[in-house]
Design an enzyme around this catalytic site. Structure first.
Site, PDB file in Angstrom:
ATOM      1  N   ASP A   1       0.881  -1.156   0.000  1.00 57.93           N
ATOM      2  CA  ASP A   1       0.000   0.000   0.000  1.00 57.93           C
ATOM      3  C   ASP A   1       0.927   1.217   0.000  1.00 57.93           C
ATOM      4  O   ASP A   1       1.973   1.185   0.657  1.00 57.93           O
ATOM      5  CB  ASP A   1      -0.876  -0.021   1.258  1.00 57.93           C
ATOM      6  CG  ASP A   1      -1.679   1.252   1.404  1.00 57.93           C
ATOM      7  OD1 ASP A   1      -2.433   1.567   0.483  1.00 57.93           O
ATOM      8  OD2 ASP A   1      -1.529   1.930   2.439  1.00 57.93           O
TER       9      ASP A   1
ATOM     10  N   ASP B   1      -0.691  -0.525   6.405  1.00 63.02           N
ATOM     11  CA  ASP B   1      -0.764   0.014   7.772  1.00 63.02           C
ATOM     12  C   ASP B   1      -2.149   0.509   8.169  1.00 63.02           C
ATOM     13  O   ASP B   1      -2.413   0.707   9.344  1.00 63.02           O
ATOM     14  CB  ASP B   1       0.233   1.169   7.935  1.00 63.02           C
ATOM     15  CG  ASP B   1      -0.217   2.420   7.194  1.00 63.02           C
ATOM     16  OD1 ASP B   1      -0.817   2.268   6.108  1.00 63.02           O
ATOM     17  OD2 ASP B   1       0.009   3.530   7.692  1.00 63.02           O
TER      18      ASP B   1
ATOM     19  N   ASP C   1      -6.668  -1.696   5.172  1.00 56.16           N
ATOM     20  CA  ASP C   1      -5.773  -2.727   4.654  1.00 56.16           C
ATOM     21  C   ASP C   1      -6.033  -4.090   5.287  1.00 56.16           C
ATOM     22  O   ASP C   1      -5.504  -5.096   4.808  1.00 56.16           O
ATOM     23  CB  ASP C   1      -4.304  -2.341   4.905  1.00 56.16           C
ATOM     24  CG  ASP C   1      -3.877  -1.129   4.085  1.00 56.16           C
ATOM     25  OD1 ASP C   1      -4.425  -0.961   2.981  1.00 56.16           O
ATOM     26  OD2 ASP C   1      -3.020  -0.372   4.555  1.00 56.16           O
TER      27      ASP C   1
END
Length: 624
Positions: free
Chosen positions: A324, A517, A521
């Site tokens: 991400d 994080d 997610d």
């Protein structure tokens, strides 16, 4: 060395002295004057019981509980058999060397466990609450959210919170593996488990103890050993069937040949005892879990928590890593990167934009005001109108200001110069004339580029980035970092779909890891073969869903964990092949009468010690 290990060492030394004396007397002829075998039996029984009484008790207890076939049972039967065929010295030496191996194993396991249990020392014993001008120590579990706690110099921070008063350096080594302390002042967030430096801090508690960083870490550490790798499960099943098979084999070896040949019972019982000693699966049963335990311990020393040996095993097969972007590869801090004024100065463009965003709390607005750096005089700001999906129309110093995206410029029919820079573009117009563009972008994390390079070095074939950001901004970050594949302008649900597609493209045993994080997610972390979360600034949901947690958010450590896992798996496989090969060879020699009790001791204790020494190599790591 703990108390139990010291006691065992004393027993080994006493037994060795007694056995050496008896062995010497026997070989210089002193004991030849003793005619009665039972006297020799009693003499050798003394050192045998000193060194082996606990093995006999364990075997008897296990038999009573229905768990007959284990190494204690094998050692008891083998040494009893040696006494039966009057091989008294062999019976003592087998038990002696077996206990030496057990002591060595206990020490090795303790050393491996220590690297993980050091993490347990982060648990705070108390929290300081100020009552009537005095500090009172209370249980951290009793402190409520919103309370003010006092952390004195040298004390461990008991709860997560925000510093409201004080200035100090915080030692985060216990959590992150990094020795460099972090400066903490009023307004900074600090996490439990760290040690306060030289200054006194007053901290407003933001989480209850059970939800704090230290509580989550302790739970992860306690559960790490319960999740076994496939290799460990195989060894457990193998030992379950292997032990009864070799016991029955030894029984057949002791009975069938004498019955067929019509004699030689003593020789065949001796061979059966040797067969039993050789067959002990100690090297496998101990060294394989010890190897994984060492690998998990090595990772914890780097500030990386692996939630189980099954995950450590899977990391070794990772060939694709998906990231991400925001908060993982980039800082998640939007800042003004470039100014493109038209017919006004950069200072005037930034001032106009800052006043136009004066009442907004959006991160983009905050970044513009931070770049301006001066206090906003609200008396200069007039009527404001938000234009959904476009921007804002507002009056500053009585002049109409339009601030927003390209859609706003087009909707108001303002001639503007399109900006092609990577990042979020904010266009500004004053009194119907284009004033300029401001580029706001997230900056790449320190060490992120190095992290990608290291992953390629350890054999990761493809690095992929997923983000909801604009294509231009995503591509610019990817080019800077060396990312192989980019998917931009994604909604949270799209990330799962993309990971699903990437998983379908994986071949054979190759695994995919996702690094994130945020709370959004969590579904992707769960779906990936391996989920890696940021432990310092990551959300609780992400940490809970992940299989591996980076305590200091340093993505460079992912490559280190891959190296540790591959080294661990290599060591485990070496031990399995070595132990099985040596045992198979000596078992065959023992059955044919070509191996005596000394070779049997080497095949059991010697192989175990060598395998344990090899497994301990998993603890040794390179920090960088």
């Amino acid at each position: 060395m703990n108390k139990k290990q010291k006691k065992m060492l004393v027993r080994i030394l006493v037994t060795f002295v007694l056995f050496a004396a008896l062995f010497a007397c026997e070989h210089i002829g002193t004991l030849e004057q003793i005619d009665h075998t039972w006297i020799l039996f009693l003499l050798y029984l003394v050192p045998y019981l000193i060194i082996g009484y606990d093995i006999i008790l364990k075997a008897a207890r296990n038999i009573r509980n229905g768990q007959v076939f284990d190494e204690n049972f094998l050692m008891m039967i083998a040494t009893f058999g040696a006494f039966v065929v009057k091989e008294f010295s062999e019976a003592v030496v087998v038990m002696l060397f077996y206990q030496v191996g057990e002591l060595f194993q206990s020490y090795a396991v303790g050393k491996s466990r220590q690297s993980i249990s050091d993490m347990m020392d982060i648990c705070p014993e108390y929290a300081n609450i100020e009552e009537d001008g005095k500090l009172v120590q209370v249980d951290p579990e009793e402190v409520e959210v919103g309370s003010i706690i006092v952390v004195k110099p040298g004390e461990r921070i008991p709860l997560d919170g925000v510093v409201v008063e004080g200035d100090s350096m915080i030692d985060t080594a216990a959590l992150t593996g990094e020795s460099v302390p972090r400066h903490a002042v009023a307004g900074d967030e600090i996490i439990s488990g760290c040690v306060n430096g030289s200054g006194t801090l007053k901290v407003k508690v933001t989480k209850e103890f059970e939800d704090s960083t230290v509580a989550r870490i302790l739970e992860l550490v306690e559960n790490a050993s319960s999740k076994k790798a496939k290799v460990e499960n195989f060894i457990t099943k193998f030992a379950r069937y292997y032990t009864p098979v070799v016991t029955i084999g030894a029984l057949i070896l002791a009975i069938l040949p004498p019955l067929i040949s019509g004699g030689g019972w003593g020789e065949w019982i001796s061979r059966a005892c040797i067969f039993l000693v050789i067959s002990c699966p100690c090297a496998l049963v101990i060294s394989v879990p010890l190897g994984f335990f060492g690998g998990i311990g090595a990772a914890s020393r780097l500030g990386v928590l692996v939630k189980g040996s099954n995950y450590l095993e899977a990391v070794a097969e990772v060939t694709t890593v998906v990231f991400d972007k925001t908060g993982t590869l980039t800082k998640g801090e939007f800042k003004v990167q470039e100014l493109f004024p038209e017919e006004i100065s950069e200072e005037a463009l930034l001032e106009t934009a800052a006043y136009a965003e004066g009442y907004s709390t959006h991160p983009i607005a905050s970044s513009i005001k931070d770049a301006y750096g001066k206090e906003i005089d609200v008396s200069r700001i007039g009527q404001a109108e938000e234009i959904a999906g476009h921007g804002i129309r507002i009056f500053v110093d009585g002049k109409e200001v339009l601030i927003g995206n390209e859609k706003l410029m087009k909707a108001k029919e303002i001639s503007y110069t399109p900006c092609k820079s990577a990042g979020t573009i904010v266009y500004v117009a004053v009194e119907g004339s284009f004033a300029g563009a401001i580029v706001i972008a997230d900056s790449v994390k320190e060490g992120a580029k190095e992290a990608i390079a290291r992953m390629k070095q350890v054999g990761v074939k493809k690095c992929v980035m997923l983000t909801g950001d604009r294509k231009e901004a995503a591509q610019a970050a990817a080019t800077e970092l060396g990312i192989d594949e980019v998917h931009a302008e994604l909604l949270p649900g799209d990330k799962v779909s993309r990971v699903e597609e990437l998983l379908k493209g994986q071949e054979g045993k190759n695994k995919l890891a996702f690094v994130g994080d945020g709370i959004n997610d969590a579904p992707v972390l769960t779906r990936a073969d391996i989920g890696i979360a940021m432990g310092s600034m990551g959300s609780d949901a992400a940490i809970e869903a992940a299989d591996v947690v980076l305590m200091d958010d340093d993505v460079r450590k992912i490559a280190s964990v891959v190296k540790i896992s591959r080294k661990t798996l290599s060591i485990v496989k070496q031990n399995i092949v070595f132990a099985l090969a040596v045992k198979a060879l000596v078992l065959l020699l023992g059955a044919l009468g070509m191996a005596n009790m000394w070779e049997a001791v080497f095949a059991d204790v010697g192989v175990s010690v060598i395998a344990i020494l090899n497994a301990m190599r998993a603890l040794k790591i390179e920090k960088r």
